[in-house]
Design a protein around this motif. Structure first.
Motif, mmCIF file in Angstrom:
data_model
loop_
_atom_site.group_PDB
_atom_site.id
_atom_site.type_symbol
_atom_site.label_atom_id
_atom_site.label_comp_id
_atom_site.label_asym_id
_atom_site.label_seq_id
_atom_site.Cartn_x
_atom_site.Cartn_y
_atom_site.Cartn_z
ATOM 1 N N ALA A 183 0.837 -1.195 0.000
ATOM 2 C CA ALA A 183 0.000 0.000 0.000
ATOM 3 C C ALA A 183 0.874 1.248 0.000
ATOM 4 C CB ALA A 183 -0.915 0.000 1.220
ATOM 5 N N VAL A 184 0.256 2.368 -0.286
ATOM 6 C CA VAL A 184 0.899 3.672 -0.171
ATOM 7 C C VAL A 184 -0.213 4.679 0.070
ATOM 8 C CG1 VAL A 184 0.775 4.277 -2.618
ATOM 9 C CG2 VAL A 184 2.603 5.224 -1.198
ATOM 10 N N ALA A 185 0.095 5.742 0.782
ATOM 11 C CA ALA A 185 -0.879 6.799 1.041
ATOM 12 C C ALA A 185 -0.154 8.124 1.071
ATOM 13 C CB ALA A 185 -1.607 6.549 2.368
ATOM 14 N N HIS A 195 1.447 -3.924 7.563
ATOM 15 C CA HIS A 195 0.888 -3.394 6.327
ATOM 16 C C HIS A 195 0.050 -2.143 6.605
ATOM 17 C CE1 HIS A 195 -0.889 -3.544 2.285
ATOM 18 N NE2 HIS A 195 -2.069 -3.369 2.863
ATOM 19 N N ALA A 196 -0.657 -2.132 7.746
ATOM 20 C CA ALA A 196 -1.513 -0.990 8.085
ATOM 21 C C ALA A 196 -0.785 0.052 8.915
ATOM 22 C CB ALA A 196 -2.749 -1.479 8.846
ATOM 23 N N THR A 197 0.032 -0.387 9.858
ATOM 24 C CA THR A 197 0.654 0.555 10.792
ATOM 25 C C THR A 197 1.905 1.225 10.237
ATOM 26 O OG1 THR A 197 1.920 -1.225 11.847
ATOM 27 C CG2 THR A 197 -0.249 -0.713 12.772
ATOM 28 N N GLU A 198 2.509 0.622 9.211
ATOM 29 C CA GLU A 198 3.737 1.199 8.653
ATOM 30 C C GLU A 198 3.596 1.501 7.167
ATOM 31 O OE1 GLU A 198 7.161 -1.179 9.624
ATOM 32 O OE2 GLU A 198 6.481 -1.550 11.673
ATOM 33 N N VAL A 199 2.382 1.848 6.748
ATOM 34 C CA VAL A 199 2.161 2.142 5.334
ATOM 35 C C VAL A 199 3.060 3.299 4.891
ATOM 36 C CG1 VAL A 199 0.224 3.646 5.929
ATOM 37 C CG2 VAL A 199 0.410 2.747 3.613
ATOM 38 N N PRO A 200 3.735 3.186 3.747
ATOM 39 C CA PRO A 200 4.568 4.289 3.259
ATOM 40 C C PRO A 200 3.732 5.538 2.977
ATOM 41 C CG PRO A 200 5.093 2.239 2.116
ATOM 42 C CD PRO A 200 3.842 1.988 2.901
ATOM 43 N N LEU A 201 4.247 6.692 3.390
ATOM 44 C CA LEU A 201 3.541 7.955 3.209
ATOM 45 C C LEU A 201 4.327 8.853 2.262
ATOM 46 C CD1 LEU A 201 2.513 8.739 6.907
ATOM 47 C CD2 LEU A 201 1.141 7.630 5.136
ATOM 48 N N ILE A 202 3.589 9.551 1.413
ATOM 49 C CA ILE A 202 4.203 10.487 0.471
ATOM 50 C C ILE A 202 3.607 11.870 0.708
ATOM 51 C CG2 ILE A 202 4.484 11.097 -1.970
ATOM 52 C CD1 ILE A 202 4.368 8.129 -2.633
ATOM 53 N N THR A 238 4.397 11.425 11.998
ATOM 54 C CA THR A 238 3.981 11.587 13.385
ATOM 55 C C THR A 238 2.494 11.898 13.480
ATOM 56 O OG1 THR A 238 6.184 12.405 13.985
ATOM 57 C CG2 THR A 238 4.389 12.848 15.529
ATOM 58 N N ALA A 239 2.023 12.810 12.642
ATOM 59 C CA ALA A 239 0.606 13.172 12.654
ATOM 60 C C ALA A 239 -0.262 11.991 12.230
ATOM 61 C CB ALA A 239 0.367 14.371 11.732
ATOM 62 N N PHE A 240 0.202 11.234 11.239
ATOM 63 C CA PHE A 240 -0.546 10.058 10.770
ATOM 64 C C PHE A 240 -0.663 9.013 11.877
ATOM 65 C CE2 PHE A 240 -0.681 5.829 8.874
ATOM 66 C CZ PHE A 240 -1.734 5.938 7.966
ATOM 67 N N ASP A 241 0.457 8.724 12.521
ATOM 68 C CA ASP A 241 0.469 7.718 13.580
ATOM 69 C C ASP A 241 -0.394 8.141 14.762
ATOM 70 O OD1 ASP A 241 2.154 6.203 12.055
ATOM 71 O OD2 ASP A 241 3.976 6.729 13.153
#
Length: 367
Positions: free
Chosen positions: A95-97, A195-202, A207-210
């Motif tokens: 995944a990616v978000a 897969h859900a807790t460490e999804v790559p972010l672009i 910090t805000a996502f977590d």
């Protein structure tokens, strides 16, 4: 179609961790001979070891689903060691978000090739022998985000691939049904995995996502695995742990199309059991709530009756013109007062059911 898992030869692609690993272990516990495949060879080995240490049959194979040659090698290794494949589960993916305008086309295309192309490659490798034998099962992992994509819009690239897999699974199911090969569509909700807790972010702050991710509300991989095994045994096509998933999907359809919800009438029936020493108090309250409820515009019939042989047992029959009418009744002053009384005299055993009425017709007694 139902799947017999005892002594079945099962290939789990993406079985190194998370839902895939939990599923491989659950399938082995159900009696299957499991081949654990993963791009991470060490992770696949550890899952297989978990199975064999508890008496199950398993082996592991390194496999990259973006490579047809890897899938061919996986197939060959399986048949040489365990025999013909009865079930293959295409679970591997990523995944990616992030900020969608920051996600380059290479990222979108890479996800499509891995998440969707990987399933197609799996089908092309394992499907033909199943069709020839007239026997087999293909499990495809999609996501609840494919059903409700607007709940996490920043995951659009991932949603694109998982939505495509819903369509692919439905198409394959229709295509393969005459051949004796079945298809199962798994749509997990947010699950407590890497897969859900460490999804790559672009383009987003980690910090805000977590901080917004409530891991306590995530499903457990083992629960998803158990649901899949149960669905295979029952012959279910669609597997989801999302609460009220059917109702939510219907609500989405009506919201998207602007069509009004069906105004089917609703019947509620059943019984309540209270401590017999509270019988008279509850009966008096019921007399009052019946009188008030019959005045409600959406009520078609409302009746409570005390059981003649069992003190403390009351039988219910309610008929409402719409579900919304029943909801308004439950929120009314007299409805809430009766519910508060039940809490006060508790514990109360309730055996109540609602029934949607699709059509009604008048009956006349014979002459």
């Amino acid at each position: 179609m139902t799947v017999e898992l005892e002594n079945a030869v099962v290939v789990v692609i993406g079985g190194g961790e998370g839902i895939g690993a939990a599923g491989a272990i659950a399938l082995a516990a159900a009696g299957a001979w499991v081949v654990v495949a993963d791009i991470d060879a060490r992770a696949a080995e550890m899952t297989a070891l978990d199975i064999t240490q508890t008496g199950g049959q398993a082996l592991h194979v390194a496999c990259d689903i973006s490579r047809a040659a890897d899938l061919a090698r996986l197939h060959r290794t399986t048949t040489e060691n365990f025999g013909a494949v009865d079930l293959v589960w295409a679970h591997a993916g990523r995944a990616v978000a992030g900020r969608l305008e920051k996600v380059g086309i290479e990222e979108w295309a890479g996800l499509m090739d891995l998440n969707c192309g990987g399933v197609v490659r799996t089908f092309l490798e394992f499907g033909p022998p199943m069709i020839d034998r007239g026997h087999g099962q293909l499990v495809i992992t999609s996501s609840s985000l494919a059903l409700f994509p607007d709940q996490v819009p920043i995951a659009a690239p991932y949603v694109l691939t998982k939505s495509a897999l819903v369509g692919l699974a439905r198409s394959l199911r229709a295509y393969l049904e005459p051949t004796g090969v079945g298809v199962t569509l798994l749509c997990p909700d947010a699950t407590h995995t890497r897969h859900a807790t460490e999804v790559p972010l672009i383009g987003l702050d980690r910090t805000a996502f977590d901080a917004e991710l409530d891991t306590a509300k995530l499903d457990k991989p083992e629960d998803v695995a158990d649901a899949l095994v149960a669905a295979l045994r029952q012959g279910d096509f669609f597997v989801s742990l999302t609460p009220d998933v059917g109702t939510r999907m219907l609500d989405d359809v009506h919201r998207l199309t602007g069509a009004p919800r069906s105004s089917r009438a609703l019947v509620m029936s059943g019984c309540l059991r209270v401590n017999p020493r509270h019988h008279d108090r509850v009966a008096a309250a019921m007399t009052q709530v019946v009188a008030e409820s019959r005045k409600e515009p959406d009520n078609l019939a409302y009746a409570w009756s005390a059981d003649l042989d069992q003190p403390g047992v009351f039988h219910l029959f309610e008929h409402w013109s719409t579900r919304e009418g029943l909801e308004r009744h439950a929120a009314s002053t007299h409805g809430q007062a009766f519910l508060d009384l039940l809490k006060e005299v508790g514990p109360v055993e309730a055996d109540l059911h609602t029934h949607e009425v699709g059509a009604t017709q008048s009956l006349t007694l014979p002459d």
